[in-house]
Design a protein around this motif. Structure first.
Motif, PDB file in Angstrom:
ATOM      1  N   ASP A 199       8.168 -27.803  48.612  1.00  0.00           N
ATOM      2  CA  ASP A 199       8.356 -26.368  48.409  1.00  0.00           C
ATOM      3  C   ASP A 199       7.021 -25.652  48.191  1.00  0.00           C
ATOM      4  O   ASP A 199       6.776 -24.583  48.761  1.00  0.00           O
ATOM      5  CB  ASP A 199       9.288 -26.122  47.223  1.00  0.00           C
ATOM      6  CG  ASP A 199       9.624 -24.651  47.068  1.00  0.00           C
ATOM      7  OD1 ASP A 199      10.142 -24.045  48.019  1.00  0.00           O
ATOM      8  OD2 ASP A 199       9.346 -24.097  45.978  1.00  0.00           O
ATOM      9  N   GLU A 243       5.138 -25.573  51.610  1.00  0.00           N
ATOM     10  CA  GLU A 243       5.764 -24.726  52.629  1.00  0.00           C
ATOM     11  C   GLU A 243       5.917 -23.271  52.189  1.00  0.00           C
ATOM     12  O   GLU A 243       5.726 -22.367  53.002  1.00  0.00           O
ATOM     13  CB  GLU A 243       7.132 -25.298  53.008  1.00  0.00           C
ATOM     14  CG  GLU A 243       7.030 -26.607  53.753  1.00  0.00           C
ATOM     15  CD  GLU A 243       8.355 -27.199  54.168  1.00  0.00           C
ATOM     16  OE1 GLU A 243       8.335 -28.189  54.925  1.00  0.00           O
ATOM     17  OE2 GLU A 243       9.417 -26.692  53.746  1.00  0.00           O
ATOM     18  N   THR A 244       6.238 -23.031  50.937  1.00  0.00           N
ATOM     19  CA  THR A 244       6.498 -21.673  50.473  1.00  0.00           C
ATOM     20  C   THR A 244       5.242 -20.978  49.980  1.00  0.00           C
ATOM     21  O   THR A 244       4.951 -19.845  50.371  1.00  0.00           O
ATOM     22  CB  THR A 244       7.569 -21.683  49.359  1.00  0.00           C
ATOM     23  OG1 THR A 244       8.735 -22.339  49.861  1.00  0.00           O
ATOM     24  CG2 THR A 244       7.926 -20.282  48.921  1.00  0.00           C
ATOM     25  N   GLU A 245       4.483 -21.641  49.134  1.00  0.00           N
ATOM     26  CA  GLU A 245       3.291 -21.020  48.554  1.00  0.00           C
ATOM     27  C   GLU A 245       2.099 -21.028  49.508  1.00  0.00           C
ATOM     28  O   GLU A 245       1.336 -20.068  49.560  1.00  0.00           O
ATOM     29  CB  GLU A 245       2.895 -21.720  47.251  1.00  0.00           C
ATOM     30  CG  GLU A 245       3.956 -21.666  46.169  1.00  0.00           C
ATOM     31  CD  GLU A 245       4.288 -20.259  45.716  1.00  0.00           C
ATOM     32  OE1 GLU A 245       3.352 -19.438  45.590  1.00  0.00           O
ATOM     33  OE2 GLU A 245       5.478 -19.981  45.499  1.00  0.00           O
ATOM     34  N   HIS A 264       2.397 -21.838  52.911  1.00  0.00           N
ATOM     35  CA  HIS A 264       2.876 -21.538  54.264  1.00  0.00           C
ATOM     36  C   HIS A 264       2.521 -22.613  55.281  1.00  0.00           C
ATOM     37  O   HIS A 264       2.214 -22.313  56.438  1.00  0.00           O
ATOM     38  CB  HIS A 264       2.373 -20.164  54.717  1.00  0.00           C
ATOM     39  CG  HIS A 264       2.643 -19.094  53.711  1.00  0.00           C
ATOM     40  ND1 HIS A 264       3.906 -18.609  53.444  1.00  0.00           N
ATOM     41  CD2 HIS A 264       1.809 -18.444  52.852  1.00  0.00           C
ATOM     42  CE1 HIS A 264       3.845 -17.701  52.490  1.00  0.00           C
ATOM     43  NE2 HIS A 264       2.579 -17.583  52.112  1.00  0.00           N
ATOM     44  N   LYS A 316      10.543 -22.915  58.776  1.00  0.00           N
ATOM     45  CA  LYS A 316      10.762 -21.689  57.992  1.00  0.00           C
ATOM     46  C   LYS A 316      10.043 -20.534  58.621  1.00  0.00           C
ATOM     47  O   LYS A 316       8.986 -20.634  59.130  1.00  0.00           O
ATOM     48  CB  LYS A 316      10.268 -21.877  56.562  1.00  0.00           C
ATOM     49  CG  LYS A 316      11.137 -22.794  55.759  1.00  0.00           C
ATOM     50  CD  LYS A 316      10.627 -22.859  54.327  1.00  0.00           C
ATOM     51  CE  LYS A 316      11.516 -23.757  53.496  1.00  0.00           C
ATOM     52  NZ  LYS A 316      11.085 -23.826  52.111  1.00  0.00           N
TER      53      LYS A 316
END
Length: 149
Positions: free
Chosen positions: A98, A101-103, A105, A149
């Motif tokens: 997470d 991928e989220t913080e 990218h 994502k």
């Protein structure tokens, strides 16, 4: 579980000592594998620390694409022996993925997995991309996860 992510320079001396101690406890002593634990890559990493009641029980080292590989990567994935079998490993890998991928990218994530954990990593979408090879006396294989994502 209380999670924090820190860059190397944000770690306190106590935190650095604690995470190195855990890594040596598991990778060198428990796995009976003498190797160069301090590899000069810590300074390039984000450090994910998982604590219960203040005690470090889960840890991983996270790298952005281009820092140590052509893709982002996760390394030094550890759950303290007393914390195994409680879902902490799944939580650790979920948090690691997470964050990347989220913080950060990141789209692709590499891991140099110990062979006996192949199915565990596959359950998170990692796929083998190499043959099995010996690293520090332990069978490993390279695995990669792609994010859409």
């Amino acid at each position: 579980m209380n999670w924090t992510v820190k860059k190397f320079e944000e770690l306190s001396i106590s935190e650095l000592y604690e995470l190195i101690r855990l890594r040596i406890e598991v990778f060198v002593v428990e796995q009976d594998c003498p190797y160069q634990e301090l590899d000069t890559k810590d300074q390039e990493a984000f450090h994910l620390l998982g604590r219960i009641n203040g005690e470090l029980v889960a840890y991983s080292r996270l790298f952005q694409k281009g820092k140590v590989a052509t893709a982002a990567s996760i390394g030094r994935v550890i759950v303290k022996e007393s914390g195994r079998g409680k879902g902490y490993g799944q939580a650790l890998l979920t948090k690691s993925i997470d964050f990347l991928e989220t913080e950060l990218h990141e789209k692709g994530i590499l891991i140099h997995a110990q062979q006996y954990l192949q199915e565990f990593y596959e359950s998170f979408g990692f796929k083998p991309i190499s043959d099995i090879y010996l690293l520090d006396g332990i069978n490993h294989l390279d695995m990669r996860r792609e994010s859409y994502k």
